[in-house]
Design a protein around this motif. Structure first.
Motif, PDB file in Angstrom:
ATOM      1  N   GLU A 131       5.789  23.771   9.083  1.00 35.98           N
ATOM      2  CA  GLU A 131       5.476  23.587   7.669  1.00 35.98           C
ATOM      3  C   GLU A 131       6.280  22.427   7.087  1.00 35.98           C
ATOM      4  N   GLY A 132       5.614  21.580   6.332  1.00 39.42           N
ATOM      5  CA  GLY A 132       6.301  20.474   5.671  1.00 39.42           C
ATOM      6  C   GLY A 132       6.458  19.241   6.542  1.00 39.42           C
ATOM      7  N   SER A 133       6.064  19.337   7.821  1.00 46.72           N
ATOM      8  CA  SER A 133       6.160  18.170   8.698  1.00 46.72           C
ATOM      9  C   SER A 133       5.025  17.192   8.361  1.00 46.72           C
ATOM     10  N   ARG A 134       5.105  15.991   8.910  1.00 47.21           N
ATOM     11  CA  ARG A 134       4.119  14.971   8.568  1.00 47.21           C
ATOM     12  C   ARG A 134       2.686  15.429   8.876  1.00 47.21           C
ATOM     13  N   LEU A 135       2.485  16.021  10.026  1.00 44.19           N
ATOM     14  CA  LEU A 135       1.113  16.406  10.382  1.00 44.19           C
ATOM     15  C   LEU A 135       0.633  17.609   9.572  1.00 44.19           C
ATOM     16  N   ALA A 172       5.310   8.208  17.431  1.00 48.97           N
ATOM     17  CA  ALA A 172       3.922   8.640  17.210  1.00 48.97           C
ATOM     18  C   ALA A 172       3.875   9.669  16.072  1.00 48.97           C
ATOM     19  N   SER A 173       4.439   9.258  14.932  1.00 45.25           N
ATOM     20  CA  SER A 173       4.477  10.116  13.738  1.00 45.25           C
ATOM     21  C   SER A 173       5.266  11.408  13.942  1.00 45.25           C
ATOM     22  N   GLY A 174       6.206  11.398  14.841  1.00 46.42           N
ATOM     23  CA  GLY A 174       7.068  12.578  15.049  1.00 46.42           C
ATOM     24  C   GLY A 174       6.716  13.360  16.306  1.00 46.42           C
ATOM     25  N   MET A 221      15.023  14.249  22.256  1.00 45.60           N
ATOM     26  CA  MET A 221      13.760  13.622  22.688  1.00 45.60           C
ATOM     27  C   MET A 221      13.428  12.409  21.802  1.00 45.60           C
ATOM     28  N   ALA A 222      13.745  12.525  20.507  1.00 43.27           N
ATOM     29  CA  ALA A 222      13.492  11.393  19.599  1.00 43.27           C
ATOM     30  C   ALA A 222      14.343  10.190  20.016  1.00 43.27           C
ATOM     31  N   GLN A 223      15.612  10.437  20.321  1.00 36.55           N
ATOM     32  CA  GLN A 223      16.497   9.320  20.717  1.00 36.55           C
ATOM     33  C   GLN A 223      15.993   8.651  21.996  1.00 36.55           C
ATOM     34  N   ALA A 262       0.800  -1.225   0.000  1.00 38.36           N
ATOM     35  CA  ALA A 262       0.000   0.000   0.000  1.00 38.36           C
ATOM     36  C   ALA A 262       0.836   1.280   0.000  1.00 38.36           C
ATOM     37  N   TYR A 263       2.090   1.205   0.422  1.00 39.39           N
ATOM     38  CA  TYR A 263       2.866   2.433   0.612  1.00 39.39           C
ATOM     39  C   TYR A 263       3.122   3.118  -0.733  1.00 39.39           C
ATOM     40  N   ALA A 264       2.679   4.379  -0.804  1.00 39.51           N
ATOM     41  CA  ALA A 264       2.788   5.182  -2.034  1.00 39.51           C
ATOM     42  C   ALA A 264       2.264   4.376  -3.231  1.00 39.51           C
ATOM     43  N   CYS A 304       0.164  -9.937   7.130  1.00 36.31           N
ATOM     44  CA  CYS A 304      -1.226  -9.606   6.819  1.00 36.31           C
ATOM     45  C   CYS A 304      -1.468  -8.251   7.493  1.00 36.31           C
ATOM     46  N   HIS A 305      -1.586  -7.200   6.677  1.00 40.00           N
ATOM     47  CA  HIS A 305      -1.495  -5.823   7.176  1.00 40.00           C
ATOM     48  C   HIS A 305      -2.612  -5.447   8.160  1.00 40.00           C
ATOM     49  N   ARG A 306      -3.716  -6.119   8.102  1.00 41.09           N
ATOM     50  CA  ARG A 306      -4.808  -5.954   9.071  1.00 41.09           C
ATOM     51  C   ARG A 306      -5.559  -7.286   9.142  1.00 41.09           C
TER      52      ARG A 306
HETATM   53  P1  NDP Z   1       7.673   7.494  13.588  1.00 40.64           P
HETATM   54  O1  NDP Z   1       6.601   7.514  14.596  1.00 40.64           O
HETATM   55  O2  NDP Z   1       9.072   7.437  14.090  1.00 40.64           O
HETATM   56  O3  NDP Z   1       7.470   8.768  12.646  1.00 40.64           O
HETATM   57  C1  NDP Z   1       8.415   9.062  11.653  1.00 40.64           C
HETATM   58  C2  NDP Z   1       8.293  10.509  11.218  1.00 40.64           C
HETATM   59  O4  NDP Z   1       8.584  11.392  12.319  1.00 40.64           O
HETATM   60  C3  NDP Z   1       9.310  10.864  10.145  1.00 40.64           C
HETATM   61  O5  NDP Z   1       8.895  10.492   8.878  1.00 40.64           O
HETATM   62  C4  NDP Z   1       9.479  12.345  10.345  1.00 40.64           C
HETATM   63  O6  NDP Z   1       8.354  13.002   9.759  1.00 40.64           O
HETATM   64  C5  NDP Z   1       9.401  12.471  11.875  1.00 40.64           C
HETATM   65  N1  NDP Z   1      10.713  12.326  12.516  1.00 40.64           N
HETATM   66  C6  NDP Z   1      11.452  11.194  12.634  1.00 40.64           C
HETATM   67  N2  NDP Z   1      12.594  11.434  13.306  1.00 40.64           N
HETATM   68  C7  NDP Z   1      12.587  12.731  13.607  1.00 40.64           C
HETATM   69  C8  NDP Z   1      13.504  13.545  14.312  1.00 40.64           C
HETATM   70  N3  NDP Z   1      14.646  13.065  14.808  1.00 40.64           N
HETATM   71  N4  NDP Z   1      13.192  14.864  14.477  1.00 40.64           N
HETATM   72  C9  NDP Z   1      12.044  15.360  13.980  1.00 40.64           C
HETATM   73  N5  NDP Z   1      11.127  14.631  13.290  1.00 40.64           N
HETATM   74  C10 NDP Z   1      11.395  13.314  13.127  1.00 40.64           C
HETATM   75  O7  NDP Z   1       7.550   6.232  12.626  1.00 40.64           O
HETATM   76  P2  NDP Z   1       6.498   5.884  11.451  1.00 40.64           P
HETATM   77  O8  NDP Z   1       5.129   6.309  11.801  1.00 40.64           O
HETATM   78  O9  NDP Z   1       7.073   6.365  10.169  1.00 40.64           O
HETATM   79  O10 NDP Z   1       6.554   4.306  11.480  1.00 40.64           O
HETATM   80  C11 NDP Z   1       7.789   3.635  11.216  1.00 40.64           C
HETATM   81  C12 NDP Z   1       7.572   2.548  10.186  1.00 40.64           C
HETATM   82  O11 NDP Z   1       6.658   1.580  10.693  1.00 40.64           O
HETATM   83  C13 NDP Z   1       6.948   2.980   8.852  1.00 40.64           C
HETATM   84  O12 NDP Z   1       7.891   3.565   7.983  1.00 40.64           O
HETATM   85  C14 NDP Z   1       6.383   1.683   8.350  1.00 40.64           C
HETATM   86  O13 NDP Z   1       7.390   0.899   7.744  1.00 40.64           O
HETATM   87  C15 NDP Z   1       5.892   1.025   9.629  1.00 40.64           C
HETATM   88  N6  NDP Z   1       4.459   1.299   9.855  1.00 40.64           N
HETATM   89  C16 NDP Z   1       3.602   0.213   9.904  1.00 40.64           C
HETATM   90  C17 NDP Z   1       2.254   0.374  10.100  1.00 40.64           C
HETATM   91  C18 NDP Z   1       1.361  -0.808  10.113  1.00 40.64           C
HETATM   92  O14 NDP Z   1       0.131  -0.654  10.078  1.00 40.64           O
HETATM   93  N7  NDP Z   1       1.899  -2.002  10.153  1.00 40.64           N
HETATM   94  C19 NDP Z   1       1.654   1.720  10.287  1.00 40.64           C
HETATM   95  C20 NDP Z   1       2.630   2.783  10.283  1.00 40.64           C
HETATM   96  C21 NDP Z   1       3.971   2.558  10.082  1.00 40.64           C
HETATM   97  P3  NDP Z   1       8.427  14.488   9.153  1.00 40.64           P
HETATM   98  O15 NDP Z   1       9.868  14.882   9.019  1.00 40.64           O
HETATM   99  O16 NDP Z   1       7.708  14.384   7.862  1.00 40.64           O
HETATM  100  O17 NDP Z   1       7.682  15.344  10.125  1.00 40.64           O
END
Ligand code: NDP
Length: 317
Positions: free
Chosen positions: A223-227, A209-211, A265-267, A53-55, A119-121
């Motif tokens: 701007e430009g961040s995931r959210l 948690a998505s950053g 904080m990320a680390q 599903a990715y992209a 199996c993704h879900r």
């Molecule tokens: P994270 O929760 O770590 O989020 C990653 C995002 O956070 C980045 O793309 C970036 O987004 C931001 N980020 C990461 N590191 C930093 C940093 N040091 N400083 C600032 N921003 C940062 O992980 P994901 O949600 O991407 O999940 C990881 C992987 O897990 C996915 O790539 C995928 O392979 C898998 N996955 C599986 C799922 C499932 O249903 N099985 C669902 C979701 C993910 P940005 O720079 O754009 O803000």
């Protein structure tokens, strides 16, 4: 870098791994994907995760092009099937979609097999016997070495394991759930009874948690961040109370602890995930090489988390 066994099974994967959701084929073009994968592998990551599903398949296709420079045996590659398209048979876990989805993924990845097929879900419309029998057959055909689940309930995983035992088929060996300092209930509570019983490992997603757990949203949405890019995801986070004052205070406390340790904080947030022995690998998501360089250091930071810090972090959410 440490290599952990996937639950009780023989496969060994790096404690942190590289994911591709919303990054490969979106924020990362082919060249930057190549650079990120190269840095990851050179620094000990052996496990890379993607999904059909990715992209819309582009993430797999890009990974496939990049993988040509590596020896296949050195890497553990996983993909996931469930969302293959809009047609009535392109979605879910029917025998038809599981097989066609797997073949299509392998074509895009230019690989003969993946190491783990998820199996993704769960799919309530398909009998569990059909799923288990088909996954076992995919394994027996050599298209994948192990199979796993993603965001299945403990009950569904247990049902699959029991059916596999009855059919003398290979059971799922790994679950891919969300796990981070904020969302931890499923991994810590719901799955607790099945880890030992079935030897299940976990490859956990969204460690930040998505950053959010990098602290980047403490003063608003950059701007430009995931959210900023994906409003549906921002809405989900809002609904989960991420931007409420109480949550922001807790996030600020995590930042203070990280500052005190001299790490980001990320680390610290990723290192906290690594402390859980049921986590086989923490899948990192990065939209730039710099993020990977920062986040991969979490493997060292985990040694800085004392019992006192660990219990404070555990008590926050
Ligand atoms: P994270 O929760 O770590 O989020 C990653 C995002 O956070 C980045 O793309 C970036 O987004 C931001 N980020 C990461 N590191 C930093 C940093 N040091 N400083 C600032 N921003 C940062 O992980 P994901 O949600 O991407 O999940 C990881 C992987 O897990 C996915 O790539 C995928 O392979 C898998 N996955 C599986 C799922 C499932 O249903 N099985 C669902 C979701 C993910 P940005 O720079 O754009 O803000």
């Amino acid at each position: 870098m440490e290599y952990r066994k996937v639950g009780k099974w023989g496969l060994k994967i790096s404690e942190v791994s590289l994911g591709s959701w919303l990054t490969f084929g979106n924020q990362l073009d082919l060249n930057s994907t190549r650079q990120v994968v190269r840095y990851a592998v050179e620094n000990g990551i052996n496990f890379i995760d993607t999904a059909e599903a990715y992209a819309n398949g582009i993430a797999e296709a890009m990974l496939g092009m990049v993988l040509k420079e590596y020896r296949r045996e050195d890497l553990v590659i996983s993909t996931k099937v469930f969302w293959g398209g809009d047609g009535p048979n392109q979605k879910g876990l029917s025998r038809k979609h599981l097989l066609e989805g797997t073949w299509n993924s392998l074509k895009r990845l230019q690989l003969d097999y993946v190491d783990i097929l998820y199996c993704h879900r769960p799919d309530p419309e398909v009998p569990m016997e059909e799923v288990v029998y088909t996954m076992d057959q995919i394994l027996k055909s050599g298209l994948a070495f192990y199979w796993g689940t993603s965001e299945w309930s403990a009950e569904e995983i247990e049902q699959a394991c029991k059916i596999a035992e009855k059919m003398n088929a290979m059971p799922p060996v790994v679950e891919q759930p969300q796990y981070n300092l904020i969302f931890k209930k499923r991994v810590e509570e719901e799955y607790a009874p099945i880890y030992e019983k079935y030897g299940i490992g976990t490859t956990i997603w969204s460690p930040l948690a998505s950053g959010v757990l990098s602290g980047k949203y403490l003063e608003g949405i950059p701007e430009g961040s995931r959210l900023d890019r994906w409003p549906w995801l921002r809405k989900t986070m809002e609904e989960r109370g991420i931007f409420q004052e109480e949550t922001l205070q807790k996030l600020k406390r995590i930042k203070e602890i990280a500052d005190g340790l001299g790490v980001t904080m990320a680390q610290l947030s990723i290192a906290w995930c690594l402390k859980n022995p049921h986590v086989s690998s923490v899948i990192l998501g990065v939209s730039s090489l710099d993020q990977l360089k920062e986040n991969i250091k979490a493997v060292e930071v985990k040694n800085l988390i004392t019992d006192e810090i660990y219990s404070e972090l555990n008590s926050l959410f």
